[in-house]
Design an enzyme around this catalytic site. Structure first.
Site, PDB file in Angstrom:
ATOM      1  N   GLN A  64       3.791  52.765 -46.777  1.00 46.76           N
ATOM      2  CA  GLN A  64       5.189  53.185 -46.854  1.00 46.76           C
ATOM      3  C   GLN A  64       6.071  52.025 -47.304  1.00 46.76           C
ATOM      4  O   GLN A  64       6.196  51.780 -48.491  1.00 46.76           O
ATOM      5  CB  GLN A  64       5.617  53.767 -45.508  1.00 46.76           C
ATOM      6  CG  GLN A  64       4.807  55.014 -45.156  1.00 46.76           C
ATOM      7  CD  GLN A  64       5.157  55.620 -43.813  1.00 46.76           C
ATOM      8  OE1 GLN A  64       6.064  55.191 -43.127  1.00 46.76           O
ATOM      9  NE2 GLN A  64       4.413  56.638 -43.419  1.00 46.76           N
ATOM     10  N   ASP A  65       6.682  51.292 -46.373  1.00 50.28           N
ATOM     11  CA  ASP A  65       7.417  50.101 -46.795  1.00 50.28           C
ATOM     12  C   ASP A  65       6.845  48.887 -46.079  1.00 50.28           C
ATOM     13  O   ASP A  65       6.087  49.036 -45.117  1.00 50.28           O
ATOM     14  CB  ASP A  65       8.927  50.250 -46.574  1.00 50.28           C
ATOM     15  CG  ASP A  65       9.313  50.348 -45.106  1.00 50.28           C
ATOM     16  OD1 ASP A  65       8.478  50.789 -44.296  1.00 50.28           O
ATOM     17  OD2 ASP A  65      10.455  49.995 -44.775  1.00 50.28           O
ATOM     18  N   PRO A  66       7.157  47.677 -46.523  1.00 49.86           N
ATOM     19  CA  PRO A  66       6.540  46.473 -45.955  1.00 49.86           C
ATOM     20  C   PRO A  66       6.922  46.255 -44.492  1.00 49.86           C
ATOM     21  O   PRO A  66       7.917  46.783 -43.995  1.00 49.86           O
ATOM     22  CB  PRO A  66       7.104  45.346 -46.832  1.00 49.86           C
ATOM     23  CG  PRO A  66       7.586  46.009 -48.077  1.00 49.86           C
ATOM     24  CD  PRO A  66       8.052  47.360 -47.651  1.00 49.86           C
ATOM     25  N   ILE A 126       7.482  51.648 -51.124  1.00 44.83           N
ATOM     26  CA  ILE A 126       8.659  50.796 -51.267  1.00 44.83           C
ATOM     27  C   ILE A 126       8.175  49.356 -51.134  1.00 44.83           C
ATOM     28  O   ILE A 126       7.441  49.044 -50.203  1.00 44.83           O
ATOM     29  CB  ILE A 126       9.707  51.120 -50.182  1.00 44.83           C
ATOM     30  CG1 ILE A 126      10.150  52.585 -50.293  1.00 44.83           C
ATOM     31  CG2 ILE A 126      10.909  50.191 -50.280  1.00 44.83           C
ATOM     32  CD1 ILE A 126      10.965  53.069 -49.111  1.00 44.83           C
ATOM     33  N   ASN A 135      12.712  50.625 -43.601  1.00 41.83           N
ATOM     34  CA  ASN A 135      13.210  51.605 -44.572  1.00 41.83           C
ATOM     35  C   ASN A 135      14.569  51.246 -45.159  1.00 41.83           C
ATOM     36  O   ASN A 135      15.238  52.105 -45.738  1.00 41.83           O
ATOM     37  CB  ASN A 135      13.293  53.007 -43.947  1.00 41.83           C
ATOM     38  CG  ASN A 135      12.135  53.883 -44.367  1.00 41.83           C
ATOM     39  OD1 ASN A 135      11.555  53.705 -45.442  1.00 41.83           O
ATOM     40  ND2 ASN A 135      11.779  54.832 -43.524  1.00 41.83           N
TER      41      ASN A 135
END
Length: 227
Positions: A64-66, A126, A135
């Protein structure tokens, strides 16, 4: 059919860098960095592309995101540098991995560079995040970029195993040509959902079976993971 050995990530970036959304995205991230700590570091944002050439991709694991805490994110989905405490999702990934192969050994670290070097493309949807705010870089343009990445892999490569964990990743299935690739889905390895389908999915074992059926070398999931 396109010759994958004559096409590289450079070709992809030459296409994307001309697009308005990508120019806006890079400029936006540059401006955010002026006033905010952003992860991963600037020179690590595109590490997934550096560690795994297009022609060597066998598997895609879509995150998803870091990670948004200091010292964790380094440009590979789910991975952390050696010596960094294992995040909960990565701990659960290793639990499932060990169960797939009835293998156990202590002192495992969380750096997945060995996976990336074997052809496991570790991509987040992302690619950046502001410190402490998960997020926070949603809808800046990274989703457009990584959708194009997935489409590019689907178009150029053949017989890739896509591991889609969680609702966000599973929504990307439509970008993948299921007639020429393999899609394995489960819940996310997060503690909130790991017992709802991730544990017991056997994705690591199934991935190697799919690779071997294509006469491809299986992934040594435990290579260089022990301290």
């Amino acid at each position: 059919m396109k010759n994958i050995y004559k096409i590289s990530w450079l070709d992809f970036f030459l296409i994307e860098k001309k697009k308005e959304y990508f120019l806006y995205l890079l400029n936006k991230i540059k401006n955010i960095r002026r006033n905010t700590i952003v992860y991963p570091k600037k020179n690590m944002v595109f590490n997934a592309f550096l560690f795994t050439p297009l022609s060597s991709i066998k598997v895609v694991i879509l995150g998803q995101d870091p990670y948004h805490s200091a010292g964790q994110a380094h440009g590979l989905s789910f991975s952390v540098p050696k010596g960094v405490f294992l995040p909960p999702s990565l701990k659960n990934i290793f639990i499932e991995l060990k169960n797939n192969f009835s293998f156990y050994k202590k002192n495992i670290h969380g750096c997945l560079e060995s996976w990336a070097k074997q052809g496991v493309f570790l991509l987040n949807s992302i690619l950046t995040v502001s410190k402490g705010i998960p997020n926070s870089h949603k809808n800046l343009g990274w989703e457009i970029f990584t959708d194009q990445v997935i489409k590019f892999i689907s178009d150029i490569c053949k017989g890739v195993v896509f591991l889609l964990w969680g609702n966000i990743s599973q929504k990307k299935y439509y970008l993948i040509d299921s007639k020429k690739h393999f899609i394995l889905r489960s819940t996310h390895p997060s503690p909130l959902s790991c017992y709802k389908g991730f544990f017991g999915c056997n994705h690591f074992f199934k991935t190697n079976v799919l690779l071997q059926n294509q006469k491809k070398k299986p992934i040594n999931w435990f290579l260089d993971l022990f301290e």
